[in-house]
Write a protein that holds these residues in place. Sequence first.
Motif, PDB file in Angstrom:
ATOM      1  N   THR A 129      50.278  35.109  31.386  1.00 20.65           N
ATOM      2  CA  THR A 129      49.409  36.124  30.805  1.00 20.65           C
ATOM      3  C   THR A 129      48.313  36.570  31.766  1.00 20.65           C
ATOM      4  O   THR A 129      48.021  37.748  31.865  1.00 20.65           O
ATOM      5  N   ALA A 130      47.725  35.639  32.462  1.00 15.09           N
ATOM      6  CA  ALA A 130      46.576  36.011  33.298  1.00 15.09           C
ATOM      7  C   ALA A 130      46.432  35.115  34.513  1.00 15.09           C
ATOM      8  O   ALA A 130      45.330  34.714  34.872  1.00 15.09           O
ATOM      9  N   GLU A 131      47.549  34.813  35.161  1.00 21.19           N
ATOM     10  CA  GLU A 131      47.462  33.986  36.364  1.00 21.19           C
ATOM     11  C   GLU A 131      46.653  34.674  37.459  1.00 21.19           C
ATOM     12  O   GLU A 131      46.044  34.012  38.303  1.00 21.19           O
ATOM     13  N   ASP A 132      46.660  36.002  37.446  1.00 18.79           N
ATOM     14  CA  ASP A 132      45.838  36.719  38.422  1.00 18.79           C
ATOM     15  C   ASP A 132      44.353  36.493  38.168  1.00 18.79           C
ATOM     16  O   ASP A 132      43.560  36.451  39.097  1.00 18.79           O
ATOM     17  N   TRP A 133      43.977  36.320  36.914  1.00 21.47           N
ATOM     18  CA  TRP A 133      42.585  36.045  36.561  1.00 21.47           C
ATOM     19  C   TRP A 133      42.149  34.735  37.219  1.00 21.47           C
ATOM     20  O   TRP A 133      41.122  34.661  37.895  1.00 21.47           O
ATOM     21  N   ASP A 134      42.947  33.705  37.040  1.00 26.86           N
ATOM     22  CA  ASP A 134      42.679  32.414  37.678  1.00 26.86           C
ATOM     23  C   ASP A 134      42.713  32.543  39.192  1.00 26.86           C
ATOM     24  O   ASP A 134      41.886  31.943  39.897  1.00 26.86           O
ATOM     25  N   TRP A 135      43.661  33.317  39.701  1.00 27.74           N
ATOM     26  CA  TRP A 135      43.789  33.511  41.145  1.00 27.74           C
ATOM     27  C   TRP A 135      42.511  34.082  41.742  1.00 27.74           C
ATOM     28  O   TRP A 135      41.976  33.560  42.732  1.00 27.74           O
ATOM     29  N   TRP A 136      41.972  35.144  41.142  1.00 23.30           N
ATOM     30  CA  TRP A 136      40.756  35.754  41.676  1.00 23.30           C
ATOM     31  C   TRP A 136      39.575  34.787  41.618  1.00 23.30           C
ATOM     32  O   TRP A 136      38.745  34.756  42.535  1.00 23.30           O
ATOM     33  N   ILE A 137      39.492  34.012  40.549  1.00 23.63           N
ATOM     34  CA  ILE A 137      38.407  33.023  40.466  1.00 23.63           C
ATOM     35  C   ILE A 137      38.507  32.040  41.630  1.00 23.63           C
ATOM     36  O   ILE A 137      37.510  31.708  42.286  1.00 23.63           O
ATOM     37  N   ARG A 138      39.713  31.552  41.901  1.00 21.56           N
ATOM     38  CA  ARG A 138      39.898  30.609  42.999  1.00 21.56           C
ATOM     39  C   ARG A 138      39.634  31.266  44.350  1.00 21.56           C
ATOM     40  O   ARG A 138      39.132  30.621  45.282  1.00 21.56           O
ATOM     41  N   VAL A 139      39.974  32.548  44.479  1.00 17.63           N
ATOM     42  CA  VAL A 139      39.674  33.288  45.710  1.00 17.63           C
ATOM     43  C   VAL A 139      38.170  33.296  45.963  1.00 17.63           C
ATOM     44  O   VAL A 139      37.707  33.013  47.079  1.00 17.63           O
ATOM     45  N   TRP A 140      37.401  33.606  44.918  1.00 21.43           N
ATOM     46  CA  TRP A 140      35.942  33.650  45.066  1.00 21.43           C
ATOM     47  C   TRP A 140      35.385  32.272  45.401  1.00 21.43           C
ATOM     48  O   TRP A 140      34.520  32.138  46.264  1.00 21.43           O
ATOM     49  N   LYS A 141      35.881  31.244  44.728  1.00 25.58           N
ATOM     50  CA  LYS A 141      35.384  29.894  44.977  1.00 25.58           C
ATOM     51  C   LYS A 141      35.716  29.426  46.392  1.00 25.58           C
ATOM     52  O   LYS A 141      34.987  28.607  46.961  1.00 25.58           O
ATOM     53  N   ALA A 142      36.805  29.933  46.951  1.00 25.51           N
ATOM     54  CA  ALA A 142      37.185  29.562  48.314  1.00 25.51           C
ATOM     55  C   ALA A 142      36.414  30.361  49.365  1.00 25.51           C
ATOM     56  O   ALA A 142      36.558  30.103  50.558  1.00 25.51           O
ATOM     57  N   GLY A 143      35.628  31.332  48.911  1.00 21.84           N
ATOM     58  CA  GLY A 143      34.791  32.089  49.845  1.00 21.84           C
ATOM     59  C   GLY A 143      35.430  33.322  50.435  1.00 21.84           C
ATOM     60  O   GLY A 143      34.873  33.933  51.363  1.00 21.84           O
ATOM     61  N   TYR A 144      36.585  33.723  49.901  1.00 19.70           N
ATOM     62  CA  TYR A 144      37.253  34.919  50.427  1.00 19.70           C
ATOM     63  C   TYR A 144      36.765  36.154  49.649  1.00 19.70           C
ATOM     64  O   TYR A 144      37.465  36.699  48.794  1.00 19.70           O
ATOM     65  N   THR A 145      35.582  36.594  49.951  1.00 25.50           N
ATOM     66  CA  THR A 145      34.962  37.676  49.188  1.00 25.50           C
ATOM     67  C   THR A 145      34.708  38.937  50.010  1.00 25.50           C
ATOM     68  O   THR A 145      34.013  39.844  49.563  1.00 25.50           O
ATOM     69  N   GLN A 146      35.269  38.982  51.221  1.00 28.13           N
ATOM     70  CA  GLN A 146      35.176  40.196  52.021  1.00 28.13           C
ATOM     71  C   GLN A 146      36.364  41.084  51.660  1.00 28.13           C
ATOM     72  O   GLN A 146      37.488  40.836  52.084  1.00 28.13           O
ATOM     73  N   TYR A 147      36.110  42.101  50.853  1.00 30.54           N
ATOM     74  CA  TYR A 147      37.224  42.928  50.392  1.00 30.54           C
ATOM     75  C   TYR A 147      36.812  44.384  50.296  1.00 30.54           C
ATOM     76  O   TYR A 147      35.623  44.727  50.401  1.00 30.54           O
ATOM     77  N   ALA A 148      37.808  45.227  50.120  1.00 30.98           N
ATOM     78  CA  ALA A 148      37.566  46.657  49.970  1.00 30.98           C
ATOM     79  C   ALA A 148      38.328  47.166  48.754  1.00 30.98           C
ATOM     80  O   ALA A 148      39.376  46.629  48.395  1.00 30.98           O
ATOM     81  N   VAL A 149      37.782  48.185  48.126  1.00 34.73           N
ATOM     82  CA  VAL A 149      38.441  48.862  47.015  1.00 34.73           C
ATOM     83  C   VAL A 149      38.744  50.293  47.451  1.00 34.73           C
ATOM     84  O   VAL A 149      37.843  51.012  47.892  1.00 34.73           O
ATOM     85  N   VAL A 150      39.995  50.692  47.363  1.00 33.42           N
ATOM     86  CA  VAL A 150      40.376  52.076  47.640  1.00 33.42           C
ATOM     87  C   VAL A 150      40.242  52.847  46.336  1.00 33.42           C
ATOM     88  O   VAL A 150      41.010  52.631  45.397  1.00 33.42           O
ATOM     89  N   GLU A 151      39.274  53.738  46.270  1.00 33.45           N
ATOM     90  CA  GLU A 151      38.946  54.415  45.017  1.00 33.45           C
ATOM     91  C   GLU A 151      39.794  55.661  44.795  1.00 33.45           C
ATOM     92  O   GLU A 151      39.308  56.732  44.423  1.00 33.45           O
ATOM     93  N   THR A 152      41.086  55.481  45.039  1.00 32.57           N
ATOM     94  CA  THR A 152      42.092  56.518  44.779  1.00 32.57           C
ATOM     95  C   THR A 152      43.290  55.821  44.158  1.00 32.57           C
ATOM     96  O   THR A 152      43.706  54.775  44.655  1.00 32.57           O
ATOM     97  N   PRO A 153      43.849  56.346  43.068  1.00 32.35           N
ATOM     98  CA  PRO A 153      45.039  55.700  42.498  1.00 32.35           C
ATOM     99  C   PRO A 153      46.217  55.728  43.473  1.00 32.35           C
ATOM    100  O   PRO A 153      46.749  56.791  43.796  1.00 32.35           O
ATOM    101  N   LEU A 154      46.579  54.557  43.950  1.00 26.72           N
ATOM    102  CA  LEU A 154      47.720  54.423  44.865  1.00 26.72           C
ATOM    103  C   LEU A 154      48.835  53.594  44.256  1.00 26.72           C
ATOM    104  O   LEU A 154      49.941  53.529  44.806  1.00 26.72           O
TER     105      LEU A 154
END
Length: 206
Positions: A129-154
């Motif tokens: 149901t929401a493994e991506d939810w858990d995934w993002w939490i673990r990403v943040w806890k691991a310190g991988y927070t340098q990211y970009a958002v492309v503000e165009t629907p791709l």
Amino acid sequence: LKQNPDCWAGLKRNRKRLGWAGSLNAAAGLALDDGCEALFTASADDKLHPECIARCVAAMYGDGGRDFVVPYAQQFGEADHVQASLPDATLDDFAQWPPLIDKALIRREVWESLGGYSAKATPPGTYGTAEDWDWWIRVWKAGYTQYAVVETPLYFVRVHPGQLSDARAEHHAATVDLLARLHPDLPWTAESRQWPPKHRTSRRTS
């Protein structure tokens, strides 16, 4: 895929149902074994803009490099919402609803460091149901927070009657309870268990 042989390099079918986490991890393993430097997660009947990967790659390697890149997504079929992602999310944001969509270009190092999606985040009685939810939490806890958002629907999300995500509502509260046990340090509230969630990552197209 058979009609577009130039768009893919390999195909493998799971002979046993592995669930969302297991299937995505299996596909990622094939890509990494082929030497890919990054992975783009996707679902079966969705579509990519022809420039989706190229634009995400450009964002990933520009300005000193990013851990991952998330594009906006556009629904089609039964709905036409744009699924946006926050460009400045914090760990606490994830206690309400994922501030990022689950479709992203992820650097190899990030995926391998976290070991992919966790089956521990799959509520009993579901295939995911929401493994991506858990995934993002673990990403943040691991310190991988340098990211970009492309503000165009791709990325284009097909919405249709009978899709697997239709059952998410009945499992939402159990999913939040499970995530709260896995990540008790986040500020979960009773509102987090409510459906539909009050989140900030969707807007209607005009």
